[in-house]
Structure formats: C-alpha cells, structure tokens
Design a protein around this motif. Sequence first.
Motif, PDB file in Angstrom:
ATOM      1  N   GLY A 124       1.060  -1.564  -0.001  1.00 26.22           N
ATOM      2  CA  GLY A 124       0.128  -0.186   0.116  1.00 26.22           C
ATOM      3  C   GLY A 124       0.883   1.083   0.131  1.00 26.22           C
ATOM      4  O   GLY A 124       1.258   1.999  -1.018  1.00 26.22           O
ATOM      5  N   ASP A 125       1.136   1.894   1.027  1.00 29.03           N
ATOM      6  CA  ASP A 125       1.450   3.158   1.105  1.00 29.03           C
ATOM      7  C   ASP A 125       3.270   3.134   0.998  1.00 29.03           C
ATOM      8  O   ASP A 125       3.877   4.167   1.340  1.00 29.03           O
ATOM      9  CB  ASP A 125       1.536   3.733   2.306  1.00 29.03           C
ATOM     10  N   SER A 126       4.205   1.713   1.814  1.00 31.68           N
ATOM     11  CA  SER A 126       5.599   2.137   1.435  1.00 31.68           C
ATOM     12  C   SER A 126       5.896   2.227   0.393  1.00 31.68           C
ATOM     13  O   SER A 126       6.860   3.173  -0.162  1.00 31.68           O
ATOM     14  CB  SER A 126       5.868   0.856   1.668  1.00 31.68           C
TER      15      SER A 126
ATOM     16  N   VAL B  75      -0.354   6.835  19.056  1.00 31.77           N
ATOM     17  CA  VAL B  75       0.509   6.694  18.586  1.00 31.77           C
ATOM     18  C   VAL B  75      -0.418   4.940  17.452  1.00 31.77           C
ATOM     19  O   VAL B  75      -1.204   4.380  18.225  1.00 31.77           O
ATOM     20  CB  VAL B  75       1.696   6.169  18.310  1.00 31.77           C
ATOM     21  N   PRO B  76      -1.020   5.376  16.189  1.00 31.14           N
ATOM     22  CA  PRO B  76      -1.915   4.287  15.284  1.00 31.14           C
ATOM     23  C   PRO B  76      -0.569   2.970  14.416  1.00 31.14           C
ATOM     24  O   PRO B  76       0.286   3.530  14.347  1.00 31.14           O
ATOM     25  CB  PRO B  76      -2.302   5.176  14.614  1.00 31.14           C
ATOM     26  N   CYS B  77      -0.777   2.027  15.491  1.00 31.87           N
ATOM     27  CA  CYS B  77       0.345   1.167  15.717  1.00 31.87           C
ATOM     28  C   CYS B  77       0.545   0.004  14.243  1.00 31.87           C
ATOM     29  O   CYS B  77      -0.693  -0.889  14.860  1.00 31.87           O
ATOM     30  CB  CYS B  77       1.413   0.548  17.204  1.00 31.87           C
ATOM     31  N   GLY B  78       0.982  -0.083  13.604  1.00 36.35           N
ATOM     32  CA  GLY B  78       1.278  -1.861  12.992  1.00 36.35           C
ATOM     33  C   GLY B  78       2.472  -2.742  12.955  1.00 36.35           C
ATOM     34  O   GLY B  78       2.094  -3.196  13.790  1.00 36.35           O
ATOM     35  N   ASN B  79       3.597  -2.136  12.255  1.00 38.21           N
ATOM     36  CA  ASN B  79       4.310  -2.849  12.640  1.00 38.21           C
ATOM     37  C   ASN B  79       5.224  -2.209  13.516  1.00 38.21           C
ATOM     38  O   ASN B  79       6.694  -2.262  14.024  1.00 38.21           O
ATOM     39  CB  ASN B  79       5.679  -2.471  11.581  1.00 38.21           C
ATOM     40  N   LEU B  80       4.818  -1.141  14.240  1.00 36.69           N
ATOM     41  CA  LEU B  80       5.734  -0.944  15.661  1.00 36.69           C
ATOM     42  C   LEU B  80       6.381   0.928  15.870  1.00 36.69           C
ATOM     43  O   LEU B  80       7.414   0.511  16.845  1.00 36.69           O
ATOM     44  CB  LEU B  80       5.865  -1.738  16.481  1.00 36.69           C
TER      45      LEU B  80
ATOM     46  N   PRO C  82      -9.740   6.276   8.639  1.00 33.33           N
ATOM     47  CA  PRO C  82      -9.348   5.322   9.659  1.00 33.33           C
ATOM     48  C   PRO C  82      -8.153   5.645  10.473  1.00 33.33           C
ATOM     49  O   PRO C  82      -8.597   5.339  12.070  1.00 33.33           O
ATOM     50  CB  PRO C  82      -9.681   4.273   9.482  1.00 33.33           C
ATOM     51  N   HIS C  83      -6.900   5.632   9.894  1.00 30.79           N
ATOM     52  CA  HIS C  83      -5.414   5.640  10.705  1.00 30.79           C
ATOM     53  C   HIS C  83      -5.698   6.539  12.368  1.00 30.79           C
ATOM     54  O   HIS C  83      -5.760   6.235  13.888  1.00 30.79           O
ATOM     55  CB  HIS C  83      -3.743   5.711  10.292  1.00 30.79           C
ATOM     56  N   ALA C  84      -5.898   7.785  11.955  1.00 27.03           N
ATOM     57  CA  ALA C  84      -5.631   8.872  12.607  1.00 27.03           C
ATOM     58  C   ALA C  84      -7.083   9.024  13.872  1.00 27.03           C
ATOM     59  O   ALA C  84      -6.613   8.734  15.184  1.00 27.03           O
ATOM     60  CB  ALA C  84      -6.016  10.246  12.312  1.00 27.03           C
TER      61      ALA C  84
ATOM     62  N   SER D 213      -2.090  12.223  13.531  1.00 35.10           N
ATOM     63  CA  SER D 213      -2.885  11.880  12.276  1.00 35.10           C
ATOM     64  C   SER D 213      -1.753  10.824  10.761  1.00 35.10           C
ATOM     65  O   SER D 213      -0.602  12.539  10.584  1.00 35.10           O
ATOM     66  CB  SER D 213      -3.901  13.020  11.969  1.00 35.10           C
ATOM     67  N   THR D 214      -1.599   9.828  10.396  1.00 41.06           N
ATOM     68  CA  THR D 214      -0.532   9.193  10.445  1.00 41.06           C
ATOM     69  C   THR D 214      -1.098   9.340   8.726  1.00 41.06           C
ATOM     70  O   THR D 214      -0.202   9.080   7.630  1.00 41.06           O
ATOM     71  CB  THR D 214      -0.514   7.937   9.997  1.00 41.06           C
ATOM     72  N   ALA D 215      -2.380   9.846   7.779  1.00 37.72           N
ATOM     73  CA  ALA D 215      -2.442   9.600   5.985  1.00 37.72           C
ATOM     74  C   ALA D 215      -3.561  11.325   6.521  1.00 37.72           C
ATOM     75  O   ALA D 215      -4.538  10.985   7.074  1.00 37.72           O
ATOM     76  CB  ALA D 215      -2.754   8.158   5.820  1.00 37.72           C
ATOM     77  N   HIS D 216      -3.309  11.380   4.956  1.00 39.32           N
ATOM     78  CA  HIS D 216      -4.177  12.764   4.853  1.00 39.32           C
ATOM     79  C   HIS D 216      -6.095  11.622   4.390  1.00 39.32           C
ATOM     80  O   HIS D 216      -5.815  10.263   3.516  1.00 39.32           O
ATOM     81  CB  HIS D 216      -3.873  12.951   3.326  1.00 39.32           C
TER      82      HIS D 216
ATOM     83  N   CYS E 295      -6.174  -0.421   7.522  1.00 36.98           N
ATOM     84  CA  CYS E 295      -5.753  -1.443   6.660  1.00 36.98           C
ATOM     85  C   CYS E 295      -4.320  -1.411   6.851  1.00 36.98           C
ATOM     86  O   CYS E 295      -3.407  -2.195   7.130  1.00 36.98           O
ATOM     87  CB  CYS E 295      -5.759  -1.885   4.627  1.00 36.98           C
ATOM     88  N   ALA E 296      -3.979  -0.229   6.738  1.00 40.99           N
ATOM     89  CA  ALA E 296      -1.768   0.075   7.319  1.00 40.99           C
ATOM     90  C   ALA E 296      -1.687  -0.770   8.466  1.00 40.99           C
ATOM     91  O   ALA E 296      -0.675  -0.138   8.541  1.00 40.99           O
ATOM     92  CB  ALA E 296      -1.525   0.973   6.969  1.00 40.99           C
ATOM     93  N   MET E 297      -2.621  -0.569   9.633  1.00 42.89           N
ATOM     94  CA  MET E 297      -1.897  -1.665  10.642  1.00 42.89           C
ATOM     95  C   MET E 297      -2.907  -2.544  10.484  1.00 42.89           C
ATOM     96  O   MET E 297      -2.518  -3.331  11.666  1.00 42.89           O
ATOM     97  CB  MET E 297      -3.257  -0.768  11.630  1.00 42.89           C
ATOM     98  N   ASP E 298      -2.894  -3.528  10.124  1.00 40.52           N
ATOM     99  CA  ASP E 298      -3.418  -4.598   9.673  1.00 40.52           C
ATOM    100  C   ASP E 298      -1.951  -5.830   9.859  1.00 40.52           C
ATOM    101  O   ASP E 298      -1.866  -6.534   8.594  1.00 40.52           O
ATOM    102  CB  ASP E 298      -4.562  -5.024   8.544  1.00 40.52           C
TER     103      ASP E 298
HETATM  104  C1  LIG Z   1       2.483   2.461   8.270  1.00 39.93           C
HETATM  105  C2  LIG Z   1       1.037   2.988   8.412  1.00 39.93           C
HETATM  106  C3  LIG Z   1       0.791   2.894   9.870  1.00 39.93           C
HETATM  107  C4  LIG Z   1       1.142   2.169  10.790  1.00 39.93           C
HETATM  108  O1  LIG Z   1       2.924   2.290  11.342  1.00 39.93           O
HETATM  109  P1  LIG Z   1       3.572   1.304  12.230  1.00 39.93           P
HETATM  110  O2  LIG Z   1       5.315   2.269  12.207  1.00 39.93           O
HETATM  111  O3  LIG Z   1       4.769   0.058  10.598  1.00 39.93           O
HETATM  112  O4  LIG Z   1       3.454   0.994  13.404  1.00 39.93           O
HETATM  113  C5  LIG Z   1      -0.367   3.801  10.571  1.00 39.93           C
HETATM  114  N1  LIG Z   1      -0.717   4.568   9.926  1.00 39.93           N
HETATM  115  C6  LIG Z   1      -0.805   4.850   8.356  1.00 39.93           C
HETATM  116  C7  LIG Z   1      -1.813   5.614   7.804  1.00 39.93           C
HETATM  117  C8  LIG Z   1       0.445   3.779   7.731  1.00 39.93           C
HETATM  118  O5  LIG Z   1       0.694   4.152   6.547  1.00 39.93           O
END
Ligand SMILES: *Cc1c(COP(=O)(O)O)cnc(C)c1O
Length: 415
Positions: free
Chosen positions: A118-120, A232-237, A341-343, A364-367, A286-289
């Motif tokens: 996705g975002d990476s 912090v909204p967390c996925g891979n931390l 959703p992430h924010a 807030s990690t994404a627009h 979904c970026a935190m799945d």
């Molecule tokens: C990657 C991502 C996350 C999770 O961040 P991590 O560093 O993997 O915990 C949260 N929100 C968004 C929008 C992301 O793209």
Amino acid sequence: MTGLAPDGGLYLPERIPAIPRAFFQNIRQMSAPEIAYIVTSLLLGDDIEAADLKKIVYDTLSFDIPLKEVEPGVFSLELYHGPTLAFKDVGARFLARVISHYSTPEKGDVNVLVATSGDSGGAVANGFHGVEGTRVFVLHPKDRLSPMQKRQFTELGDNIMPIEVNGNFDDCQRMVKEAFLDKELRDRMCLTSANSINICRLLPQMFYYFYAYSLYLRSTGKKADEGVTISVPCGNLGNLTAGILAKRMRLPVNKFIVANNLNDSFARYLSSGHFMPKKSMKTIACAMDVGNPSNFERILDIYSNDFDALKRDLEGFSFSDNEIAEAMYKLYHTDGYLTEPHAATAYLGLKAYKASGGKGIFLSTAHPLKFTETVEKIVGIKMKEAGTKKAGETLPHHEVSIAPSLSALKRIIMT
Ligand SMILES: *Cc1c(COP(=O)(O)O)cnc(C)c1O
C-alpha cells in the motif's frame, strides 16, 4: 545499506545520547528542520559532515507538519502533508538522501528493493525519484492496491521501476528476501532494502515527536519540562519505536498510547504480558493490519526485556471498525475535523486513557484523501480529489509484470 543485520536481527543505535536540558528550554522557538538537525547530529556524530547532514535534513522536511487542536486539549499532529500524503514520507525521504550521500559513481548504482502492500511503495518511490546513483524496484501484488496508491509509483518513471507480481504481498516480500540471499546478485551489484525494518527509515521518525512537543508548548503555553501523552496508531510498531527512542533522548512524554485496530497483538501483550502474534485480519485501518509486528523485538531490546519498565511508558487499546467509524463521524460532525481510519484510531486511544483526562497529542498518519472511498462512506460527504492530475495530464505507465519467482526478478534487475 545492509537493511537486515547478517544474523537476521534488526539494527539499533549502540548508544542513545541524551539531549541537553537547555535544548528543551529553547525548543519552542525552533523550526522542524532545526530540531531535526540537532537530534540527528547527536545520533550520527561525525558520520556525515555537518553541511551535508544539514542539507539532508532540510530536504527531508520540506513540508508542513501542523499541530491542530480539535477539542480542548486534544491535538492532532498532521504528518500527512508530504508528497505521498502519509507519514512514511519522512522516513523514506531521509533514507533516500542518506543512501545517495554514500553512493559514488565508482561503486555503481545502489539498487533499492521494496515490497509494498500500500503506502510504502509510493513513499519510497517518491523519496528516491530523481536521486542520483539509485535505482528503485517496487514489487507490488497484482490487483491489490488502490488506484491512487499505485499511481504514486507507476507514474514517476526515471529511476523508479514498478514491478507487478502475479501473486500476493507475501510473494513480493519473499522474492525480496531471496534476492538478498542470492550470491550472484550480491556479487554483481549493490542491493539494499527500503522497508521499515531499515533503521535509517526509522530514526528520522523521531524528528516529529520533538517538533510536536515544540508546537504543543507554543499552543498551550506550558513549561518546557511538562510531560505530554502521545497516541500512536500502530502496525509494525516502527512509529512507536521512534517515539520510544525520542523519550530515551529525554523528550518529556508521560505515556505513549498504543492504538491498535483489531490486529492487536501488541495491545494484548501490554495487558497480559504474553506476546501471541496471529494472522492479520482486514480492517478499515488497513495500513495497521499487521499480525506479527516486525519492530516488537526492537522494543523488547530497548527495555532490556523488563516488562514493568515497558508498562510504565506504554498503555494499549484496540478498536473495532465500528468504533473507528463512529469516531470519524463524530470528529467531523461535532468538531468539524476530517480524519481517516488510522488517525481516528489514535484519537480513540488518546480518549480512552483516563489518567491524562483524554488529553494530549494523537498522530494523524495519513491524509483523508488517501482513503476517499472509506471516508466519504462513513462521514457522508463528497471530497474533492485535490492534488490528482486532470485527464490527459497523466504520464505513461512504466510497468512490467512478472511471475512470482526470483529468476523472473533477477532477469529484470540484472538487465
Ligand atoms: C504504516 C502506517 C501505519 C503504521 O505504522 P507502523 O510504523 O507500521 O506502526 C499507520 N498509519 C498509516 C497511515 C500507515 O501508512
């Protein structure tokens, strides 16, 4: 450049320097790049010459990172005003510039591999686009990405080569790993990875924690040693690990809130002391799945496996899709603040932490535009597609499509 350590482990700084107290007395007058430069020079010492380092840091942070008060005492740090509209731009842009700094014509091009779900892909491609001495291969699974996510790396051209893989994300990730282990490839060319296990993508994420604190002091008029709660909204931390490192450098954070969606291995670990990763499930954030977060081992190491110490700094919560959607609806219709959703997950985490009265900063990690469909459906509004190209303005797609095998990937990289 190595990405993973030779024994398969993850890199961490050998020592984490403490920032002089005077820094915090002056922090509210400083700009984001000024703060970032001080933090980086403490971390990297003389590894990169001062003038070069300054340029790397200033180029990385050439966009706004505003802090907005959405309710009294509740602040949103908007990390999404970079070129690909997600916080991953900060890490990816820094990594690209550092790699370019160390590459020389004699050594040949540095070949960057990244697998994306996705975002990476967009953030890395954008960060490296036009950076001399680098070539980037973005492996992505066929038919899994949103059109906007895909456009962010297929329309660039130049040194960015998108590779569509006839398989799923796990295939892409496996092919990248196999490429690193392939002797012929390693002997013939310089290969590196640009995923979040690369420490060079993680360290620059410390910058915005310090900057957030500066903006927080300005907005609230608080004194420089007063602590703050950050959710912090967390996925891979990765983001959380960067925050913890910032706290180790003396940033006054009372508590980090780990905000998970239903993929809550880490939040459950914080309440039970048992880490039980599980298969990831699909959610609207979904970026935190992520079922088995890759930076977990880094966090354990930073706390020397001391669960009590870790619990003093971290508190975890998890939220369902319904709860996240309700928060988005409420934030827009009551506070006039549009989120995605992430924010919104991070906002919920902050509110759930009663010890701070639900006050502090959420990341807030994404627009919202990056998740237009979801946001429009939940909030019930129509969004303008700002920043997207008009018809006829689109660039040609540069794309190859390959089978999910190392030999197919090698043919492309080596020619
Ligand atoms: C990657 C991502 C996350 C999770 O961040 P991590 O560093 O993997 O915990 C949260 N929100 C968004 C929008 C992301 O793209």
